[in-house]
Design an enzyme around this catalytic site. Sequence first.
Site, mmCIF file in Angstrom:
data_model
loop_
_atom_site.group_PDB
_atom_site.id
_atom_site.type_symbol
_atom_site.label_atom_id
_atom_site.label_comp_id
_atom_site.label_asym_id
_atom_site.label_seq_id
_atom_site.Cartn_x
_atom_site.Cartn_y
_atom_site.Cartn_z
ATOM 1 N N LYS A 116 0.805 -1.225 0.000
ATOM 2 C CA LYS A 116 0.000 0.000 0.000
ATOM 3 C C LYS A 116 0.837 1.273 0.000
ATOM 4 O O LYS A 116 0.410 2.292 -0.536
ATOM 5 C CB LYS A 116 -0.931 -0.005 1.207
ATOM 6 C CG LYS A 116 -2.049 -1.020 1.096
ATOM 7 C CD LYS A 116 -3.065 -0.735 2.174
ATOM 8 C CE LYS A 116 -4.139 -1.790 2.201
ATOM 9 N NZ LYS A 116 -5.133 -1.494 3.233
ATOM 10 N N GLY A 164 -8.769 -6.833 4.528
ATOM 11 C CA GLY A 164 -9.782 -7.324 5.471
ATOM 12 C C GLY A 164 -9.842 -6.533 6.768
ATOM 13 O O GLY A 164 -10.316 -7.027 7.779
ATOM 14 N N TYR A 202 -6.337 10.344 9.713
ATOM 15 C CA TYR A 202 -7.590 9.615 9.925
ATOM 16 C C TYR A 202 -8.769 10.560 9.735
ATOM 17 O O TYR A 202 -8.803 11.645 10.308
ATOM 18 C CB TYR A 202 -7.611 9.025 11.345
ATOM 19 C CG TYR A 202 -8.864 8.251 11.638
ATOM 20 C CD1 TYR A 202 -9.076 6.996 11.065
ATOM 21 C CD2 TYR A 202 -9.857 8.768 12.470
ATOM 22 C CE1 TYR A 202 -10.234 6.277 11.316
ATOM 23 C CE2 TYR A 202 -11.023 8.050 12.730
ATOM 24 C CZ TYR A 202 -11.198 6.806 12.148
ATOM 25 O OH TYR A 202 -12.344 6.097 12.403
ATOM 26 N N LYS A 237 -16.748 -4.410 5.114
ATOM 27 C CA LYS A 237 -18.018 -4.027 4.496
ATOM 28 C C LYS A 237 -19.123 -5.022 4.838
ATOM 29 O O LYS A 237 -18.870 -6.226 4.869
ATOM 30 C CB LYS A 237 -17.845 -3.988 2.981
ATOM 31 C CG LYS A 237 -16.756 -3.022 2.537
ATOM 32 C CD LYS A 237 -16.296 -3.316 1.127
ATOM 33 C CE LYS A 237 -15.090 -2.456 0.778
ATOM 34 N NZ LYS A 237 -14.408 -2.897 -0.438
ATOM 35 N N GLU A 288 -6.735 2.530 -1.641
ATOM 36 C CA GLU A 288 -5.973 1.393 -2.151
ATOM 37 C C GLU A 288 -6.606 0.881 -3.437
ATOM 38 O O GLU A 288 -7.720 1.262 -3.789
ATOM 39 C CB GLU A 288 -5.913 0.259 -1.120
ATOM 40 C CG GLU A 288 -7.260 -0.347 -0.815
ATOM 41 C CD GLU A 288 -7.158 -1.686 -0.072
ATOM 42 O OE1 GLU A 288 -6.114 -2.352 -0.145
ATOM 43 O OE2 GLU A 288 -8.149 -2.058 0.559
ATOM 44 N N ASN A 290 -7.656 -2.744 -5.229
ATOM 45 C CA ASN A 290 -7.787 -4.191 -5.096
ATOM 46 C C ASN A 290 -7.705 -4.807 -6.486
ATOM 47 O O ASN A 290 -8.521 -4.508 -7.360
ATOM 48 C CB ASN A 290 -9.107 -4.557 -4.412
ATOM 49 C CG ASN A 290 -9.059 -4.215 -2.933
ATOM 50 O OD1 ASN A 290 -8.028 -4.373 -2.288
ATOM 51 N ND2 ASN A 290 -10.162 -3.727 -2.399
ATOM 52 N N ARG A 292 -8.415 -7.492 -8.046
ATOM 53 C CA ARG A 292 -9.194 -8.738 -8.149
ATOM 54 C C ARG A 292 -10.672 -8.394 -8.250
ATOM 55 O O ARG A 292 -11.067 -7.235 -8.132
ATOM 56 C CB ARG A 292 -8.973 -9.555 -6.887
ATOM 57 C CG ARG A 292 -9.320 -8.725 -5.646
ATOM 58 C CD ARG A 292 -9.386 -9.514 -4.381
ATOM 59 N NE ARG A 292 -9.346 -8.657 -3.202
ATOM 60 C CZ ARG A 292 -10.388 -8.056 -2.664
ATOM 61 N NH1 ARG A 292 -11.584 -8.195 -3.197
ATOM 62 N NH2 ARG A 292 -10.263 -7.301 -1.599
ATOM 63 N N ARG A 338 -24.593 -8.542 2.737
ATOM 64 C CA ARG A 338 -23.795 -9.750 2.965
ATOM 65 C C ARG A 338 -24.416 -10.480 4.153
ATOM 66 O O ARG A 338 -24.362 -9.984 5.283
ATOM 67 C CB ARG A 338 -22.353 -9.398 3.315
ATOM 68 C CG ARG A 338 -21.631 -8.636 2.232
ATOM 69 C CD ARG A 338 -20.153 -8.532 2.593
ATOM 70 N NE ARG A 338 -19.456 -7.644 1.678
ATOM 71 C CZ ARG A 338 -18.140 -7.571 1.587
ATOM 72 N NH1 ARG A 338 -17.378 -8.322 2.373
ATOM 73 N NH2 ARG A 338 -17.562 -6.747 0.745
HETATM 74 P P1 ADP Z 1 -8.296 -3.163 3.975
HETATM 75 O O1 ADP Z 1 -7.399 -3.387 2.808
HETATM 76 O O2 ADP Z 1 -7.849 -3.857 5.224
HETATM 77 O O3 ADP Z 1 -9.746 -3.396 3.653
HETATM 78 P P2 ADP Z 1 -8.593 -0.293 3.572
HETATM 79 O O4 ADP Z 1 -7.425 0.577 3.354
HETATM 80 O O5 ADP Z 1 -9.383 -0.672 2.355
HETATM 81 O O6 ADP Z 1 -8.138 -1.620 4.344
HETATM 82 O O7 ADP Z 1 -9.555 0.364 4.622
HETATM 83 C C1 ADP Z 1 -10.691 -0.297 5.108
HETATM 84 C C2 ADP Z 1 -11.563 0.668 5.883
HETATM 85 O O8 ADP Z 1 -10.841 1.247 6.966
HETATM 86 C C3 ADP Z 1 -12.087 1.843 5.088
HETATM 87 O O9 ADP Z 1 -13.216 1.545 4.326
HETATM 88 C C4 ADP Z 1 -12.360 2.851 6.198
HETATM 89 O O10 ADP Z 1 -13.570 2.555 6.860
HETATM 90 C C5 ADP Z 1 -11.232 2.592 7.173
HETATM 91 N N1 ADP Z 1 -10.093 3.517 6.909
HETATM 92 C C6 ADP Z 1 -8.939 3.223 6.267
HETATM 93 N N2 ADP Z 1 -8.136 4.322 6.213
HETATM 94 C C7 ADP Z 1 -8.794 5.318 6.819
HETATM 95 C C8 ADP Z 1 -8.499 6.712 7.086
HETATM 96 N N3 ADP Z 1 -7.352 7.266 6.705
HETATM 97 N N4 ADP Z 1 -9.434 7.443 7.738
HETATM 98 C C9 ADP Z 1 -10.605 6.887 8.127
HETATM 99 N N5 ADP Z 1 -10.935 5.611 7.931
HETATM 100 C C10 ADP Z 1 -10.046 4.817 7.281
#
Ligand code: ADP
Length: 456
Positions: A116, A164, A202, A237, A288, A290, A292, A338
């Site tokens: 990432k 996840g 955040y 999700k 990020e 994904n 896939r 889900r």
């Molecule tokens: P993963 O790959 O583990 O799913 P993600 O980067 O896609 O992680 O983030 C998953 C969730 O975490 C996001 O949908 C959001 O709810 C929360 N999140 C991630 N980064 C932030 C951030 N910088 N500020 C607020 N929430 C975040």
Amino acid sequence: MFKKILIANRGEIALRVIVACRELGIRTVAVYSEADEHSLHVRFADEDVCIGPARSSDSYLNVPAIISAAEITGADAIHPGYGFLSESSYLAEVCEACHIRFIGPDPNVIKLMGDKARARRAMKKAGVPMLPGSDGPVESDEKALKWARDIGYPVIIKAVAGGGGRGMRVVRTPAEMANALRTAQREAEAAFGVGDVYVEKYLENPRHIEFQVLGDHHGNLVHLGERECSIQRRHQKILEESPSTALSDKVRRKMGSLVADAAKAVQYTNAGTFEFLMDHEGKFYFMEVNTRLQVEHPVTEMVTGIDIVKEQIRIAAGERLSFKQSEVTFTGHAIECRVNAEDPETFSPSPGVIHGFSIPGGPGTRVDTFAHAECTVSPYYDSLLAKVITHGRDRQEAIARMRRTLEMTVIEGIKTTVPMHLRILAEADFVAGRLGTAFMDRFAAKPKPGSLAEAV
Ligand code: ADP
């Protein structure tokens, strides 16, 4: 076109790939662990190969066993589904070396996006808006504290190899940093074998908005609009929809073309999802990619009429995308719930044998599941039992259809999250489309009926 595809997965997504293959006239090979011998994906594939014991590390994550199964059966391609090896650049490389087509992006793109911190740098270069953060891993408390001071609290510590929702910790004050850093590193090491973490600003209660893309090997790349996935529990999700109530057509077009340009900049091919957070002012920030198929891909299929899995297969076979961006249209609204085999109050897994099972169909309803009466929900794997997807002319119709579908659902013998979904669908904020990633906190805060807190 391929003659035979091996599906390196299980559950509903293995069945979903079988559906696409059958419609394309392609033969299928199922692989299964000893725990899945009686599963529907084994029954409906043309051939099947047992690849090991129940534990995923011995079966669905076992690359040599999967490659051997492909070679023995003469499969000319492997579809990895989601989870398991779907984002394994190693599997993609081994496939290449064995002259088996991997249905997904190039291994180098998987590798780039799988880190990432590197993905952030690549997307920044491509002009994608970014939350402030360390563009590489941070090892020490001092470095993490310095980043947090520069960015401003609160910050989030995230695993470089994340997925996840694991390996993430929110830090609101300097005093919390040392502990959070160590926990995130430990969790990341345990979950991904790589303990590296980075620091990012955040956002409080943002929306999670993601764009689906499809790119062929001839330089054509389109986006299929967005999905909103703000309804989450522990960063995972649970309910998704398309379109998002927060996007105008103009913003969709602008973000869609920004995403398509960024995807082209990294020579992205096959299906992919570009995830963003959106703040209260409507600003987008890259999170990020994904590399896939996503669990929630059906909502996009419902509003665009495009079968994403068939497109993945055609693209991997070297075909050109059969449509242009201007031919992608969005009709109505789709929602996915889900349904997990979990206690809806405590969220602890609820494996076991299902006795009664009926999820009604009806207009605008799609159910993707491996479950049926008398099937066993195994304790070894993810608890996703069924995806219920409804489509309506507008959001209110999609919600009404989801409500009546879930109200008329019968799943006996195990606990499921159907009651939780019905509670979400009944919330005024949900109905009004006022969503954010903190939406589910309200349920955690509510005392259970009959509890002492409620009596007081
Ligand atoms: P993963 O790959 O583990 O799913 P993600 O980067 O896609 O992680 O983030 C998953 C969730 O975490 C996001 O949908 C959001 O709810 C929360 N999140 C991630 N980064 C932030 C951030 N910088 N500020 C607020 N929430 C975040």
